[in-house]
Design a protein around this motif. Structure first.
Motif: not given
Length: 129
Positions: A24-27, A30-31, A55-56, A75-79
């Motif tokens: 994920v890139s950009g803003s 904001s997601a 999320l996050w 899953s989401i990797d916040n780092a």
């Protein structure tokens, strides 16, 4: 604006595993919700799994469809700003193009179809034989 780039697809034998990533890139922050969809040849795009709340955060709310429950994990990797889909015990019917999607609305649903998501990646192919 959010950009999504998938990777990690490939060919694997039935019973094997793959780990898909979506950068994920950009803003990025904001997601508010993200999802994985897949589309087999000649079929529509179906939801696989999503993070529809939190999320996050340390404890996001996730949803996995019944056909992959117990085999796939989202899953989401916040780092690293990376969304992942761990796929185990793969079956030939899992063969499809896999896409990640994201949206930035304040409210998301775990039942949203793909057209509800504002941002979508280009996909990565998974083939199970």
């Amino acid at each position: 604006h959010v950009q999504l780039v998938e990777s990690g697809g490939g060919s694997v034998e039935a019973g094997g595993s793959l780990r898909l990533s979506c950068q994920v890139s950009g803003s990025v922050r904001s997601a508010t919700c993200v999802a994985w969809f897949r589309q087999a040849a000649g079929q529509g795009r179906e939801g696989v799994a999503n993070i529809w709340s939190g999320l996050w955060t340390e404890h996001p709310s996730t949803h996995v469809v019944n056909s992959v429950k117990g085999r796939f994990t989202i899953s989401i990797d916040n780092a690293k700003d990376t969304l992942t889909l761990q796929m185990n015990s793969l079956k030939p019917e899992d063969t499809a193009m896999y896409y990640c999607a994201a949206d930035d609305r304040w409210y998301c649903s775990d039942t949203w179809p793909v057209w509800e998501y504002k941002y979508k990646g280009q996909g990565t192919q998974v083939t199970v034989s």
